[in-house]
Design an enzyme around this catalytic site. Sequence first.
Site, PDB file in Angstrom:
ATOM      1  N   GLY A  25       0.796  -1.230   0.000  1.00  0.00           N
ATOM      2  CA  GLY A  25       0.000   0.000   0.000  1.00  0.00           C
ATOM      3  C   GLY A  25       0.822   1.269   0.000  1.00  0.00           C
ATOM      4  O   GLY A  25       0.278   2.353  -0.183  1.00  0.00           O
TER       5      GLY A  25
ATOM      6  N   CYS B 210     -27.463  -9.780 -16.149  1.00  0.00           N
ATOM      7  CA  CYS B 210     -26.937  -9.359 -17.446  1.00  0.00           C
ATOM      8  C   CYS B 210     -27.930  -9.734 -18.551  1.00  0.00           C
ATOM      9  O   CYS B 210     -28.438 -10.855 -18.590  1.00  0.00           O
ATOM     10  CB  CYS B 210     -25.592 -10.037 -17.689  1.00  0.00           C
ATOM     11  SG  CYS B 210     -24.968  -9.842 -19.370  1.00  0.00           S
TER      12      CYS B 210
ATOM     13  N   CYS C 217     -26.072 -12.641 -20.805  1.00  0.00           N
ATOM     14  CA  CYS C 217     -25.676 -13.959 -20.281  1.00  0.00           C
ATOM     15  C   CYS C 217     -26.353 -14.297 -18.963  1.00  0.00           C
ATOM     16  O   CYS C 217     -26.063 -15.325 -18.371  1.00  0.00           O
ATOM     17  CB  CYS C 217     -24.158 -14.038 -20.136  1.00  0.00           C
ATOM     18  SG  CYS C 217     -23.516 -13.148 -18.713  1.00  0.00           S
TER      19      CYS C 217
ATOM     20  N   CYS D 249     -22.831  -7.344 -18.794  1.00  0.00           N
ATOM     21  CA  CYS D 249     -21.584  -7.493 -18.041  1.00  0.00           C
ATOM     22  C   CYS D 249     -20.563  -6.498 -18.556  1.00  0.00           C
ATOM     23  O   CYS D 249     -20.378  -6.342 -19.761  1.00  0.00           O
ATOM     24  CB  CYS D 249     -20.988  -8.882 -18.255  1.00  0.00           C
ATOM     25  SG  CYS D 249     -21.902 -10.210 -17.517  1.00  0.00           S
TER      26      CYS D 249
ATOM     27  N   CYS E 283     -18.618 -12.529 -19.852  1.00  0.00           N
ATOM     28  CA  CYS E 283     -19.918 -12.604 -20.524  1.00  0.00           C
ATOM     29  C   CYS E 283     -19.867 -13.593 -21.689  1.00  0.00           C
ATOM     30  O   CYS E 283     -20.735 -14.446 -21.840  1.00  0.00           O
ATOM     31  CB  CYS E 283     -20.301 -11.210 -21.021  1.00  0.00           C
ATOM     32  SG  CYS E 283     -22.047 -11.032 -21.411  1.00  0.00           S
TER      33      CYS E 283
END
Lengths: 344, 258
Positions: free
Chosen positions: A39, A248, A251, A273, A279
């Site tokens: 970080g 979605c 899909c 998606c 997808c």
Amino acid sequence: MNTQAIGGMPEITYNFAYLDEQTKRMIRRAILKAIAIPGYQVPFAAREMPMPYGWGTGGVQVTAAVLGRDDVLKVIDQGADDTTNAVAIRGFFEKTAGVATTTSTTEATIIQTRHRVPETALGENQILVYQVPIPEPLRFLEPRETETRQLHALAEYGLMHVKLYEDIARHGHIATTYAYPVEVAGRYVMDPSPIPKFDNPKLDDCPALQLFGAGREKRIYAIPPHTKVRSLDFEDHPFRVQKFAKPCALCAATGVYLDEVILDDRGGRMFVCSDTDYCNTRQEAGHRGEMGVPAESASSDVMPGLNPGIHAVPPGHPVQGVDGRVKSGHDGVPVESGREGDAS
Amino acid sequence: MTEQPLLVAEGLSKNYGPRIGCRDVSLEVYPGEVLAVVGESGSGKSTLLGLLSTELDPSAGRVSYRMRDGRLADLASLGAAERRLLMRTDWGFVRQNPADGLRMAVSAGGNVGERLMAVGWRHYGNIREEALDWLGKVEIAGDRIDDDPRAFSGGMRQRLQIARNLVTRPRLVFMDEPTGGLDVSVQARLLDLIRQLVAELGLAVIIVTHDLAVARLLSHRMVVMRQGGVIETGLTDQVLDDPREPYTQLLVSSVLAA
């Protein structure tokens, strides 16, 4: 290695992955330090790249430094493999490094990404490289870089909560939806780059190595595999991810991040998606959403790896003609809002 | 006074190159005491305040502070982290220009809550409640909590700055001309408020001012400065009513009687 003869000019040759070896060593040292201090933003001497700032110069340099000849590279931009940024960077490494590229998340060993984490879970043998525009999470709260460095050094992160406080005071809930600040390994507060906060939980305990490169700002930071990553919040306003009312449209996937695609000027829209590979893989496996393409036409006229929802309009839904009228399909019945804000 | 001093300065000097900012100043501040530092412009008042609050590094001398555990610590020997923690919990600093002491783009509630969040408050409801309570104490209406200070008048901004500093219940507050730039009626209300809060919370205050009326109204003791040095100290009434030094006499006599 790329060689090319132009007229009488000498051949243009690139070192493997464009950057010279000394530069790559310098970047690798920065990456090692970044991994050692999860970080923490490590400064590095970012080079000019043959693309404008904002197009992923930081990510490209990190990728160039970690790329090996046997690696398989995938590049995504907002989850899609086929947008300008992704295509350009993929082409860049095909040309300068000659490495294999793919659009499949599972086949890739290095994935360079802009603004998304793939939906498919990543594995231990993978590296995720983020393109970062602004690495400093405190930037808009404290403009002095000398001061923000002090705040990081002393772990004074009260200011970060002031931003979240302001969100709740103004909007009634934490309205930050992307670049949502996280605390890494219980120490440094980090900007996860502008990924939707939907992706924040994927950063936590991820088996893949995650590297972040900011070219203009000349910073590299990292999340080593299996590191604790916590999104900041308040006890009475806990962190929540976005929810979507519908699956979605192509899909039928649920629990994934969806993009809104406007279909006409009558409010017609679909939610698909944002991760095109995810997808497509699902559609190939036979999943169909409410606007999905029938199985036989899906694979024939659409190039693999491209999202049919964007490139080829599936039959049976409206297409807007030049005269502004809906030409085909059913009469553009507006899909009710698929995206729901934060339930707070 | 039987109590031990809260802050002790010994032989403080500050040179800006060949110029003298502050010369060999020693003073003590006791808990609950208001000490006024007066003098004309350029006499080193603000430099002294900067030295005492560790914002400036002294060229010579040292400042010690009695920590909450009763130990008198040399501030120069504290690490940066410890000093900053002290500054945002045990100390307050009210600046002349509220824009220097406030976050102008953050709402009033956020401004007051910042110190609480810095010391680990993580419950929005509690932070807000505390902020409301403090806004009430400094006479800012509760419905202004979500307005940012740019929408506030000068007097309100100054009161907000005071609330922001006092929310962690500090023991020592530095004030640099807190009433400067305010009109007279607003000044009077602000002074009244400061006096009331100081008495209520038992704060020790070091207040820098060029305004003798402010010193008389607020302070118990005062320090008169000239050309970087302290020329006279004593109880406020004593110094103002019976000044010893010619310069102090001049200063006192130059105040226009209202």
